[in-house]
Write a protein that holds these residues in place. Structure first.
Motif, mmCIF file in Angstrom:
data_model
loop_
_atom_site.group_PDB
_atom_site.id
_atom_site.type_symbol
_atom_site.label_atom_id
_atom_site.label_comp_id
_atom_site.label_asym_id
_atom_site.label_seq_id
_atom_site.Cartn_x
_atom_site.Cartn_y
_atom_site.Cartn_z
ATOM 1 N N GLY A 93 -19.330 -11.720 21.020
ATOM 2 C CA GLY A 93 -18.920 -11.781 19.625
ATOM 3 C C GLY A 93 -19.298 -10.602 18.761
ATOM 4 N N TRP A 94 -20.347 -9.873 19.141
ATOM 5 C CA TRP A 94 -20.814 -8.757 18.304
ATOM 6 C C TRP A 94 -20.151 -7.470 18.783
ATOM 7 C CZ3 TRP A 94 -26.662 -9.123 16.739
ATOM 8 C CH2 TRP A 94 -26.931 -10.424 16.279
ATOM 9 N N ARG A 95 -18.914 -7.271 18.399
ATOM 10 C CA ARG A 95 -18.154 -6.109 18.868
ATOM 11 C C ARG A 95 -17.792 -5.194 17.711
ATOM 12 N NH1 ARG A 95 -14.057 -7.645 23.755
ATOM 13 N NH2 ARG A 95 -15.529 -8.805 25.042
ATOM 14 N N VAL A 96 -17.655 -3.931 18.025
ATOM 15 C CA VAL A 96 -17.231 -2.933 17.045
ATOM 16 C C VAL A 96 -15.897 -2.371 17.518
ATOM 17 C CG1 VAL A 96 -17.788 -0.764 15.901
ATOM 18 C CG2 VAL A 96 -19.622 -2.376 16.483
ATOM 19 N N ASP A 97 -14.870 -2.510 16.683
ATOM 20 C CA ASP A 97 -13.521 -2.021 17.020
ATOM 21 C C ASP A 97 -13.030 -2.569 18.348
ATOM 22 O OD1 ASP A 97 -13.553 -0.481 14.686
ATOM 23 O OD2 ASP A 97 -14.543 1.180 15.714
ATOM 24 N N ALA A 169 -27.151 -3.423 17.359
ATOM 25 C CA ALA A 169 -27.417 -2.667 16.137
ATOM 26 C C ALA A 169 -26.139 -2.061 15.574
ATOM 27 C CB ALA A 169 -28.454 -1.575 16.411
ATOM 28 N N LYS A 170 -25.256 -1.621 16.452
ATOM 29 C CA LYS A 170 -23.988 -1.038 15.991
ATOM 30 C C LYS A 170 -23.131 -2.093 15.294
ATOM 31 C CE LYS A 170 -23.885 2.579 19.542
ATOM 32 N NZ LYS A 170 -23.226 3.054 20.786
ATOM 33 N N PHE A 171 -23.158 -3.319 15.802
ATOM 34 C CA PHE A 171 -22.384 -4.381 15.156
ATOM 35 C C PHE A 171 -22.960 -4.692 13.774
ATOM 36 C CE2 PHE A 171 -21.848 -8.916 14.177
ATOM 37 C CZ PHE A 171 -20.472 -8.972 14.107
ATOM 38 N N TRP A 328 -9.545 -12.502 4.882
ATOM 39 C CA TRP A 328 -10.210 -13.794 4.734
ATOM 40 C C TRP A 328 -10.474 -14.441 6.095
ATOM 41 C CZ3 TRP A 328 -7.638 -18.483 1.786
ATOM 42 C CH2 TRP A 328 -8.636 -19.398 1.419
ATOM 43 N N ALA A 329 -9.465 -14.515 6.937
ATOM 44 C CA ALA A 329 -9.608 -15.167 8.238
ATOM 45 C C ALA A 329 -10.582 -14.400 9.137
ATOM 46 C CB ALA A 329 -8.252 -15.301 8.922
ATOM 47 N N GLU A 330 -10.540 -13.058 9.059
ATOM 48 C CA GLU A 330 -11.463 -12.261 9.870
ATOM 49 C C GLU A 330 -12.902 -12.542 9.475
ATOM 50 O OE1 GLU A 330 -12.742 -7.597 10.749
ATOM 51 O OE2 GLU A 330 -11.200 -8.058 9.250
ATOM 52 N N LYS A 331 -13.177 -12.543 8.179
ATOM 53 C CA LYS A 331 -14.530 -12.826 7.702
ATOM 54 C C LYS A 331 -14.963 -14.230 8.117
ATOM 55 C CE LYS A 331 -14.339 -9.870 3.575
ATOM 56 N NZ LYS A 331 -14.256 -9.872 2.094
ATOM 57 N N ALA A 332 -14.050 -15.173 7.995
ATOM 58 C CA ALA A 332 -14.372 -16.549 8.366
ATOM 59 C C ALA A 332 -14.717 -16.647 9.851
ATOM 60 C CB ALA A 332 -13.204 -17.470 8.036
ATOM 61 N N GLY A 333 -13.967 -15.941 10.687
ATOM 62 C CA GLY A 333 -14.237 -15.974 12.119
ATOM 63 C C GLY A 333 -15.605 -15.414 12.462
ATOM 64 N N VAL A 334 -15.970 -14.301 11.823
ATOM 65 C CA VAL A 334 -17.286 -13.702 12.056
ATOM 66 C C VAL A 334 -18.386 -14.661 11.618
ATOM 67 C CG1 VAL A 334 -18.831 -11.840 11.335
ATOM 68 C CG2 VAL A 334 -16.449 -11.336 11.898
ATOM 69 N N LEU A 335 -18.178 -15.328 10.509
ATOM 70 C CA LEU A 335 -19.180 -16.246 9.985
ATOM 71 C C LEU A 335 -19.326 -17.482 10.883
ATOM 72 C CD1 LEU A 335 -21.117 -16.555 7.620
ATOM 73 C CD2 LEU A 335 -19.292 -17.688 6.351
#
Length: 350
Positions: A93-97, A169-171, A328-335
């Motif tokens: 889940g902790w991915r960058v790009d 840390a990058k995430f 909105w949906a992206e933020k919700a998914g991360v949360l």
């Protein structure tokens, strides 16, 4: 293994959050009529994510006889399982790009088996705990977990983010660049120590395992509830509230403590005849049992997901605090990933 279900979250244009879950919460019925030996064999087959934790809670609730060596082996297995679940959440889940995390997934899958094999041999146990420390140092913290636990302020945490080259840390650096420090910050009510007598009575209520509360209030369990008093997490909550950054830091603190807990064989289960509690990666797992004539006549299981993803609970409150917008949906998914249900989920924005 039974079908574990799915959580669906609908974000309405008026800012409302509707959460629906088809997770089975009546699994205890599968154990009714069975002997405790059979129940303990079935539980890790039924629950794929936290099978060791379910066995530990069941042994308490069923007052199952066993040696100190067996209890130690199970405690170490649960700690390894907790480490695996934290690491899998970070890896997946902790991915960058959308770049894949460099976590060695094969090593994660072998954590529980390796620790169970080492249990009973003090030297082998130390080696297994040391291997986990090395994995955490290489893939998560960039230094020994004990050193990360000394990070105690928002400023020193930012320093760690800047210096560490780990994917974790990058995430978190991405979270900070996006200004998501306080994402989902909302009033939080942590799950306190529970009265076994009162909770056992509440669990007999037909819908309690679907939407549990304590003293009329949905509660939160898990890393943030366990680690909110740690200096780093407390500092982040003071500055940003109980938002995304505090939740991510709490998971890291929870994870960093596990190697030392393994060396000390920290107790991870509690309870007694009829009642068992285990702290899992996602939060507090509770089992209650009633036996008659050597057979189970009633069995109830209350998992962390039912607390955290209560229709009015921590996840819904955090999601309700999100600002509406194109992401909105992206933020919700991360949360939602940060709060971490034990089943698949879908976020749908109107």
């Amino acid at each position: 293994m039974i079908s574990e279900g799915k959580i669906t979250i609908d974000l309405g244009q008026d800012g409302t959050v509707q959460l629906r879950s088809n997770r089975r919460v009546d699994v205890g019925k599968l154990l009714t009529g069975r002997h405790p030996d059979e129940a303990l064999t079935l539980l890790p087959m039924i629950f794929s994510l936290c099978g060791q934790a379910h066995v530990a809670a069941a042994r308490q609730a069923l007052a199952y006889p066993g040696s100190k060596a067996e209890a130690r082996t199970l405690a170490l297995a649960v700690l390894a399982e907790n480490a695996r679940e934290h690491l899998l959440r970070i890896a997946l889940g902790w991915r960058v790009d959308e770049v894949a995390n460099d976590m060695p997934l094969h090593d994660l899958a072998a954590l529980v088996v390796g620790m169970k094999a080492a249990a009973g041999d003090e030297r082998a146990e130390r080696i297994a705990a040391g291997q986990l420390s090395e994995l955490l140092a290489t893939c998560v913290f960039g230094s020994a977990p004990e050193e990360f636990l000394e990070v105690s302020t928002a400023t020193s945490f930012q320093g760690w983010i800047a210096q560490s080259q780990s994917s974790a840390a990058k995430f978190i650096a991405k979270v900070c660049r996006n200004g998501w420090h306080d994402l989902g910050s909302a009033p939080t009510h942590y799950l306190p120590d529970l009265s076994p007598h009162l909770l056992t009575a509440r669990l007999l209520e037909p819908s309690y395992t679907q939407a549990p509360d304590w003293l009329g209030q949905p509660r939160e369990t898990g890393p943030l509830a366990r680690q909110h008093a740690h200096p780093l997490v407390a500092a982040l909550i003071s500055k940003y509230g109980t938002g995304l950054l505090a939740r991510l830091a709490a998971r890291l603190i929870d994870l960093a403590k596990i190697p030392a807990q393994m060396r000390q064989t920290t107790a991870i289960s509690a309870g007694g005849p009829g009642f068992g509690i285990v702290e899992t990666a996602r939060g507090r797992l509770i089992h209650t049992a009633k036996l008659q004539g050597g057979a189970i006549v009633d069995y109830r299981i209350l998992a962390p997901t039912e607390w955290n993803f209560h229709p009015e609970g921590a996840a819904v409150q955090a999601l309700g605090a999100l600002p509406q917008g194109p992401d909105w949906a992206e933020k919700a998914g991360v949360l939602v990933q940060a709060i971490d249900p034990c089943v698949d989920f879908e976020v749908r924005a109107a």
